[in-house]
Write a protein that holds these residues in place. Structure first.
Motif, PDB file in Angstrom:
ATOM      1  N   UNK A 105       0.405  -0.925   0.104  1.00  0.00           N
ATOM      2  CA  UNK A 105       0.163   0.272  -0.017  1.00  0.00           C
ATOM      3  C   UNK A 105       0.709   1.018  -0.215  1.00  0.00           C
ATOM      4  N   UNK A 106       1.944   1.394   0.971  1.00  0.00           N
ATOM      5  CA  UNK A 106       2.665   2.600   0.545  1.00  0.00           C
ATOM      6  C   UNK A 106       3.356   2.469  -0.676  1.00  0.00           C
ATOM      7  N   UNK A 107       3.900   1.521  -1.184  1.00  0.00           N
ATOM      8  CA  UNK A 107       4.736   1.862  -2.787  1.00  0.00           C
ATOM      9  C   UNK A 107       3.499   2.452  -3.594  1.00  0.00           C
ATOM     10  N   UNK A 108       2.143   1.578  -3.667  1.00  0.00           N
ATOM     11  CA  UNK A 108       1.437   1.948  -4.293  1.00  0.00           C
ATOM     12  C   UNK A 108       1.158   4.162  -4.222  1.00  0.00           C
ATOM     13  N   UNK A 109       1.241   4.175  -2.545  1.00  0.00           N
ATOM     14  CA  UNK A 109       1.238   5.767  -2.555  1.00  0.00           C
ATOM     15  C   UNK A 109       1.687   6.208  -2.766  1.00  0.00           C
ATOM     16  N   UNK A 110       2.903   5.519  -3.692  1.00  0.00           N
ATOM     17  CA  UNK A 110       4.515   6.333  -4.405  1.00  0.00           C
ATOM     18  C   UNK A 110       5.445   7.166  -2.708  1.00  0.00           C
ATOM     19  N   UNK A 111       5.537   6.152  -1.867  1.00  0.00           N
ATOM     20  CA  UNK A 111       6.588   6.929  -0.468  1.00  0.00           C
ATOM     21  C   UNK A 111       7.416   6.178  -0.726  1.00  0.00           C
ATOM     22  N   UNK A 112       8.499   6.919  -0.896  1.00  0.00           N
ATOM     23  CA  UNK A 112       9.871   6.903  -0.682  1.00  0.00           C
ATOM     24  C   UNK A 112      10.032   5.707   0.910  1.00  0.00           C
ATOM     25  N   UNK A 113      10.406   4.498   0.945  1.00  0.00           N
ATOM     26  CA  UNK A 113      10.977   4.603   1.669  1.00  0.00           C
ATOM     27  C   UNK A 113      12.319   3.340   2.114  1.00  0.00           C
ATOM     28  N   UNK A 114      12.523   3.171   3.470  1.00  0.00           N
ATOM     29  CA  UNK A 114      13.494   1.921   3.917  1.00  0.00           C
ATOM     30  C   UNK A 114      13.063   1.254   4.911  1.00  0.00           C
ATOM     31  N   UNK A 115      12.452  -0.093   4.628  1.00  0.00           N
ATOM     32  CA  UNK A 115      12.856  -1.088   5.663  1.00  0.00           C
ATOM     33  C   UNK A 115      13.475  -1.599   6.485  1.00  0.00           C
ATOM     34  N   UNK A 116      13.501  -1.785   7.849  1.00  0.00           N
ATOM     35  CA  UNK A 116      14.641  -2.191   8.392  1.00  0.00           C
ATOM     36  C   UNK A 116      13.825  -3.427   9.745  1.00  0.00           C
ATOM     37  N   UNK A 117      15.482  -4.835   9.510  1.00  0.00           N
ATOM     38  CA  UNK A 117      14.201  -5.618   9.469  1.00  0.00           C
ATOM     39  C   UNK A 117      15.153  -6.626  10.796  1.00  0.00           C
ATOM     40  N   UNK A 118      14.015  -6.703  12.165  1.00  0.00           N
ATOM     41  CA  UNK A 118      14.925  -7.133  13.628  1.00  0.00           C
ATOM     42  C   UNK A 118      15.928  -8.365  13.294  1.00  0.00           C
ATOM     43  N   UNK A 119      15.216  -8.997  12.183  1.00  0.00           N
ATOM     44  CA  UNK A 119      15.876 -10.914  12.013  1.00  0.00           C
ATOM     45  C   UNK A 119      17.154 -10.359  11.361  1.00  0.00           C
ATOM     46  N   UNK A 120      17.738  -9.710  10.890  1.00  0.00           N
ATOM     47  CA  UNK A 120      18.797  -8.906  10.177  1.00  0.00           C
ATOM     48  C   UNK A 120      19.899  -7.982  10.536  1.00  0.00           C
ATOM     49  N   UNK A 121      20.896  -8.705  11.297  1.00  0.00           N
ATOM     50  CA  UNK A 121      22.240  -7.524  12.141  1.00  0.00           C
ATOM     51  C   UNK A 121      23.217  -7.330  11.279  1.00  0.00           C
ATOM     52  N   UNK A 122      23.495  -6.621  11.780  1.00  0.00           N
ATOM     53  CA  UNK A 122      24.618  -5.918  10.897  1.00  0.00           C
ATOM     54  C   UNK A 122      25.190  -6.085  10.127  1.00  0.00           C
ATOM     55  N   UNK A 123      25.911  -7.328  10.380  1.00  0.00           N
ATOM     56  CA  UNK A 123      26.969  -8.223   9.482  1.00  0.00           C
ATOM     57  C   UNK A 123      25.977  -8.984   8.252  1.00  0.00           C
ATOM     58  N   UNK A 124      24.930  -9.582   8.141  1.00  0.00           N
ATOM     59  CA  UNK A 124      23.742  -9.754   7.367  1.00  0.00           C
ATOM     60  C   UNK A 124      23.806  -8.275   6.237  1.00  0.00           C
ATOM     61  N   UNK A 125      23.906  -6.952   6.839  1.00  0.00           N
ATOM     62  CA  UNK A 125      23.267  -6.039   5.777  1.00  0.00           C
ATOM     63  C   UNK A 125      24.325  -5.216   5.607  1.00  0.00           C
ATOM     64  N   UNK A 126      25.945  -5.327   6.091  1.00  0.00           N
ATOM     65  CA  UNK A 126      26.890  -4.918   5.526  1.00  0.00           C
ATOM     66  C   UNK A 126      27.249  -5.802   3.928  1.00  0.00           C
ATOM     67  N   UNK A 127      26.288  -7.228   3.776  1.00  0.00           N
ATOM     68  CA  UNK A 127      26.890  -8.437   2.770  1.00  0.00           C
ATOM     69  C   UNK A 127      25.646  -8.306   2.486  1.00  0.00           C
ATOM     70  N   UNK A 128      24.417  -7.042   2.036  1.00  0.00           N
ATOM     71  CA  UNK A 128      23.130  -7.020   1.256  1.00  0.00           C
ATOM     72  C   UNK A 128      23.946  -5.739   0.803  1.00  0.00           C
ATOM     73  N   UNK A 129      24.121  -4.914   1.259  1.00  0.00           N
ATOM     74  CA  UNK A 129      24.888  -4.021   0.790  1.00  0.00           C
ATOM     75  C   UNK A 129      25.611  -4.122  -0.392  1.00  0.00           C
ATOM     76  N   UNK A 130      26.915  -4.741   0.346  1.00  0.00           N
ATOM     77  CA  UNK A 130      28.425  -5.316  -1.540  1.00  0.00           C
ATOM     78  C   UNK A 130      27.258  -6.056  -2.700  1.00  0.00           C
ATOM     79  N   UNK A 131      25.989  -6.656  -2.759  1.00  0.00           N
ATOM     80  CA  UNK A 131      25.226  -6.864  -3.704  1.00  0.00           C
ATOM     81  C   UNK A 131      24.066  -6.427  -4.174  1.00  0.00           C
ATOM     82  N   UNK A 132      23.720  -6.716  -5.178  1.00  0.00           N
ATOM     83  CA  UNK A 132      22.664  -5.964  -6.091  1.00  0.00           C
ATOM     84  C   UNK A 132      21.289  -7.248  -6.141  1.00  0.00           C
TER      85      UNK A 132
END
Length: 204
Positions: A105-132
């Motif tokens: 629904x937020x996407x349809x409302x054209x809102x730009x956003x980021x989503x943070x997940x409790x079950x993703x830690x900062x080490x995993x976050x670094x790995x995600x940023x290194x990949x498309x």
């Protein structure tokens, strides 16, 4: 999982406007599940839903007015907020479906956003940023290659799909275990420098 959605400007920076004093919306989904562990999720089925006919199932309560509101009213109000915190019972499939609907629904409302997940830690976050990230399977594989505690494929696929479909950035909302242990032992003195600097800037 407790995803936190932060609205962002088209350039990726977080919105600086204050969050309106809207009525806080709580989704009262009165469904409970049989207890389930967080083992690897390959081949596992989510627990069966209980209390499907409970009178509070899928009811949405505006806690300020004390009145129930419709899903359409909820969706109308959501884009007006600076951030949204989505709670859940971790292994409740219905909770995840609702989270995905809100992100859609937020996407349809054209809102730009980021989503943070409790079950993703900062080490995993670094790995995600290194990949498309091009698919949910790729996302789950990267996450499980570092931390296999959460049943990502079984419980969170539907939410990951909605985030990728919206093109929102996925961000970590947890810390790696060694950092958590260090903070537990040392208190504030155990905070990493980058986290200490961030906490000084953040308005909590």
């Amino acid at each position: 999982m407790h995803p936190a959605i932060v609205f962002r400007k088209p350039d990726g920076s977080a919105c600086s406007r204050p969050m309106p004093r809207l009525a806080m919306l709580l989704l009262c989904v009165a469904m409970t599940w049989h207890a389930a562990g967080c083992a690897a999720d390959v081949g596992e089925q989510a627990p069966a839903l209980l209390d499907r006919n409970h009178p509070l199932v899928d009811k949405i309560l505006d806690v300020h007015s004390g009145a129930f509101i419709s899903q359409a009213q909820l969706i109308t109000r959501l884009p007006q907020s600076g951030y949204i915190l989505l709670g859940e019972t971790h292994d409740n499939r219905r909770h995840h479906e609702i989270q995905a609907q809100i992100i859609d629904a937020l996407h349809k409302a054209l809102r730009h956003a980021s989503v943070s997940f409790e079950m993703i830690n900062d080490e995993q976050g670094e790995a995600l940023q290194a990949h498309a990230i091009t698919s949910v399977d790729m996302l789950i594989e990267l996450l499980r290659g570092i931390e296999d505690k959460w049943p990502y494929a079984r419980d969170y696929r539907v939410v990951f799909e909605s985030v990728l479909r919206a093109g929102y950035a996925i961000r970590p909302a947890n810390l790696r275990r060694d950092t958590i242990r260090q903070i537990a032992r040392q208190g504030e003195a155990g905070l990493p420098d980058n986290l200490r600097a961030h906490l000084k800037q953040a308005q909590l």
